[in-house]
Enzyme design. Structure first.
Site, mmCIF file in Angstrom:
data_model
loop_
_atom_site.group_PDB
_atom_site.id
_atom_site.type_symbol
_atom_site.label_atom_id
_atom_site.label_comp_id
_atom_site.label_asym_id
_atom_site.label_seq_id
_atom_site.Cartn_x
_atom_site.Cartn_y
_atom_site.Cartn_z
ATOM 1 N N ASP A 21 59.768 -67.924 35.328
ATOM 2 C CA ASP A 21 58.261 -68.441 34.891
ATOM 3 C C ASP A 21 57.767 -68.947 36.322
ATOM 4 O O ASP A 21 58.339 -68.972 37.406
ATOM 5 C CB ASP A 21 58.546 -69.792 34.131
ATOM 6 N N GLY A 22 56.417 -69.099 36.080
ATOM 7 C CA GLY A 22 55.388 -69.438 37.324
ATOM 8 C C GLY A 22 55.079 -68.204 38.351
ATOM 9 O O GLY A 22 54.463 -68.541 39.240
ATOM 10 N N ASN A 23 55.360 -66.866 37.946
ATOM 11 C CA ASN A 23 55.149 -65.939 38.746
ATOM 12 C C ASN A 23 53.620 -65.652 38.827
ATOM 13 O O ASN A 23 52.986 -65.326 39.882
ATOM 14 C CB ASN A 23 55.673 -64.470 38.011
ATOM 15 N N GLY A 24 52.890 -65.911 37.548
ATOM 16 C CA GLY A 24 51.408 -65.613 37.419
ATOM 17 C C GLY A 24 50.775 -66.717 38.745
ATOM 18 O O GLY A 24 49.892 -66.522 39.159
ATOM 19 N N ARG A 34 48.497 -60.945 39.329
ATOM 20 C CA ARG A 34 49.570 -61.321 38.460
ATOM 21 C C ARG A 34 50.737 -60.652 38.628
ATOM 22 O O ARG A 34 51.892 -61.277 38.872
ATOM 23 C CB ARG A 34 49.541 -61.730 36.988
ATOM 24 N N HIS A 38 54.943 -61.232 39.649
ATOM 25 C CA HIS A 38 56.269 -60.668 38.970
ATOM 26 C C HIS A 38 57.086 -59.881 39.938
ATOM 27 O O HIS A 38 58.316 -59.966 39.860
ATOM 28 C CB HIS A 38 55.810 -59.572 37.609
ATOM 29 N N THR A 67 59.769 -61.968 23.087
ATOM 30 C CA THR A 67 58.859 -61.156 22.033
ATOM 31 C C THR A 67 57.452 -61.521 22.436
ATOM 32 O O THR A 67 56.630 -60.610 21.916
ATOM 33 C CB THR A 67 59.360 -61.195 20.829
ATOM 34 N N LEU A 132 80.696 -60.988 38.067
ATOM 35 C CA LEU A 132 79.727 -61.786 37.781
ATOM 36 C C LEU A 132 79.031 -60.849 36.476
ATOM 37 O O LEU A 132 78.870 -59.856 36.394
ATOM 38 C CB LEU A 132 78.562 -61.697 38.748
#
Ligand code: FPP
Length: 152
Positions: A21-24, A34, A38, A67, A132
């Site tokens: 979150d917060g990429n934009g 934007r 990403h 979705t 992992l």
């Protein structure tokens, strides 16, 4: 034996989950499109994955594309699909070498068949790795119709 170059942690979590979150906002603050946000967020993942491997975290879950995200502008959705493909193309061998097992959370159906194939190939290649477990939530959601038969 613990690696002396790493900070001493009393307890390392077994499972770390990250919502991308917060990429934009990151991009807009810098006057960038934007999608540049990403891409930068995805680059950061490489460091996150390496650190979780080093610290001995067992599970890392990345919530990448819900979705609801299909409702974003088509160029942004298309760009995110390209990023996913590109990440698999560029990083799969390295992740495999590092002992990362890839898993997918969500539905593959709506994704381009080429992307579905890449995801399935990545899962198959890494299925016996156990350093992992990397869960990638892509096309996931809580509001999806269940495939179980209704009791009503
Ligand atoms: C949220 O930021 C981020 C997304 C909806 C997409 C994140 C997914 C990728 C970068 C694809 C890469 C996938 C993998 C598995 C590497 P936002 O745009 O909502 O940011 P904002 O809240 O600042 O607007």
């Amino acid at each position: 034996m613990s690696d002396p170059s790493l900070p001493a942690l009393e307890k390392v979590p077994q499972h770390v989950a990250i919502i991308m979150d917060g990429n934009g906002r990151w991009a807009i603050q810098r006057g960038l499109p934007r999608l540049a946000g990403h891409k930068a967020g995805t680059e950061n993942l490489r460091r996150v994955i390496r650190s979780t491997v080093e610290f001995g975290v067992k599970y890392l879950t990345i919530y990448a594309f819900s979705t609801e995200n299909w409702g974003r502008p088509p160029e942004e959705v298309q760009g995110l699909m390209l990023i996913l493909q590109d990440v698999i193309d560029r990083e799969l061998n390295e992740l495999h070498k590092e002992g990362v097992q890839l898993r997918h959370i969500g539905r593959l159906e709506r994704l381009d068949p080429k992307i579905q194939q890449k995801v399935l190939k990545a899962i198959e290649l890494t299925r016996n790795n156990d350093r992992l477990i990397l869960n990638v939530a892509f096309n996931y959601g809580g509001g999806m119709r269940s495939s179980w038969p209704s009791r009503r």
